[in-house]
Design a protein around this motif. Structure first.
Motif: not given
Length: 328
Positions: A243-245, A240, A262, A237, A269
C-alpha cells in the motif's frame, strides 16, 4: 510609515533569472485589518520563487512589478486594526502569499494568522528557513504519509529523495521523530551530512542502486517523500510496499496523470501530488522544535539583501545543501 521609502528587490516581467532582479526604492506598505508590518531581518529563498519568475500563469505573480519572497523573519513595527496576538517589538516569523510576495524588502506586510512568535533561542535565519520547506515536509509526513511525530505510530519505512535540500533536510529530521526507518538519496558529497540528520541508510543517487532507489537493507517503502525531479513512476513502483505511496512535492503533468490512473484502476500503490497549505499552528510547532533542539535549519549560504541576486542564482543552480538565506 506610508510616506517613507524602503529598499526592495523586484522583477518586472517573466523570465530573466537573477539578472532580472532589480534593486529599487518603493513606499513602505501599510498594514490593513488583521495584518502586521515587519522590519525585515531574514528571508529564505525557495525554488518556487524563481519558478514563479519563469511564469506560472495566470496565478503567479498577481501583478508586476513583483517583489518575491514568502518566508520572512523580522520584528513587528506596526499592527493593523483587529490584530491581537502581536505588538510592536515582537520577534516573529511568517509565510506570505505566493501571488503577492513581498518578502525581499526592508519592510513586509504579513497576515496575523500566518505569523508566529519567534523565541530568543531561534535566530532570524533559522526561523526564516522553516515556512515553505519545513511546512511542506511536515504536511507530507503527517497528513499524507500518516506519520505520528511523537513516535506512537506503527513502524514505517520512508524514502526521502534529494534529502540534502531545503525540504529534504527537514523531512529526514521530522521523519526520525516518528517510528520510522529512513532511507535517503543525495549526492556523494552530502552522504555524511544526511546521515548526521538521522537517516538510517543513504544512497548516492548516481550509483546503480541509487538510480533504482533500492534500499541497502532490502526494505520496501511505505511512503516516499519525493523532493527531487525526473524520477519515473516505474522506478518507484517496484520499491513500494503493498500500500505504498509516492508523495510528489513538485508534481508536473505526468504526476497528475499517474495519480488519476492509479485512482481509476483502484491501485493499492498510489502517487499523491502534494500542494502544500501553510498553517500558522504548524509553523508554531516547527519553531518550537527548533527551540527545543529537536529540529535544525541547516544554512547553505547567507547573502545580504543588497546581493539577493547571488542567492537567487544559487537557488536556480539547484545544489544547495539546506537553505539559502537573505538577510539585512
Amino acid at each position: 510609515m506610508a510616506d517613507r521609502l524602503m529598499r526592495a528587490v523586484q522583477y518586472a516581467r517573466h523570465g530573466g533569472g537573477a539578472a532580472a532582479l532589480k534593486h529599487v526604492e518603493v513606499p513602505v506598505p501599510t498594514p490593513k485589518k488583521d495584518e502586521i508590518l515587519l522590519k525585515f531581518e531574514a528571508a529564505a529563498l525557495n525554488p518556487f520563487d524563481w519558478k514563479i519568475q519563469n511564469g506560472i500563469r495566470p496565478f503567479y505573480p498577481r501583478k508586476f512589478p513583483h517583489i518575491p519572497g514568502t518566508d520572512v523573519a523580522g520584528e513587528v513595527v506596526e499592527v493593523g486594526q483587529g490584530v491581537q496576538k502581536f505588538k510592536a517589538g515582537d520577534k516573529v516569523v511568517t509565510v506570505l502569499n505566493h501571488a503577492t510576495g513581498g518578502g525581499l524588502a526592508e519592510f513586509v506586510v504579513a497576515s496575523e494568522s500566518k505569523t508566529v512568535a519567534r523565541p530568543a533561542e531561534v535566530s532570524a535565519a533559522e526561523a526564516a528557513g522553516l515556512p515553505i520547506a519545513g511546512l511542506t515536509a511536515h504536511q507530507a509526513l503527517t497528513q499524507t504519509a500518516g506519520i505520528k511525530l511523537d513516535g506512537t505510530g506503527k513502524q514505517a519505512n520512508i524514502l526521502i529523495t534529494a534529502a540534502s535540500g531545503g525540504v529534504g533536510h527537514y523531512a529526514v529530521q521530522l521523519a526520525k521523530l516518528g517510528n520510522t526507518h529512513v532511507t535517503a538519496t543525495c549526492g556523494a558529497r552530502n552522504i555524511e551530512f544526511v546521515k548526521s540528520l538521522g537517516a538510517d541508510e543513504v544512497l548516492d543517487y548516481k550509483t546503480p542502486d541509487g538510480a533504482v532507489l533500492k534500499s541497502p537493507s532490502g526494505k520496501k517503502y511505505d511512503a516516499v517523500i519525493h523532493c527531487a525531479t525526473g524520477i519515473s513512476w516505474s522506478t518507484f513502483e517496484p520499491n513500494l510496499s503493498r500500500n505504498g505511496k509516492v508523495i510528489d512535492l513538485t508534481p508536473g503533468p505526468a504526476a497528475f496523470l499517474t495519480f488519476a490512473i492509479k485512482k481509476l484502476t483502484f491501485s493499492s500503490k498510489q502517487l499523491v501530488p502534494l500542494l502544500a497549505t501553510p498553517k500558522g499552528e504548524n509553523l508554531e510547532y516547527l519553531v518550537n522544535l527548533v527551540k527545543e533542539g529537536k529540529l535544525k535549519t541547516v544554512i547553505d549560504s547567507k547573502h545580504p539583501l543588497s546581493k539577493a541576486e547571488d542567492g537567487w542564482a544559487k537557488s536556480i543552480d539547484g545544489h544547495a545543501t539546506g537553505k539559502i538565506i537573505v538577510e539585512i
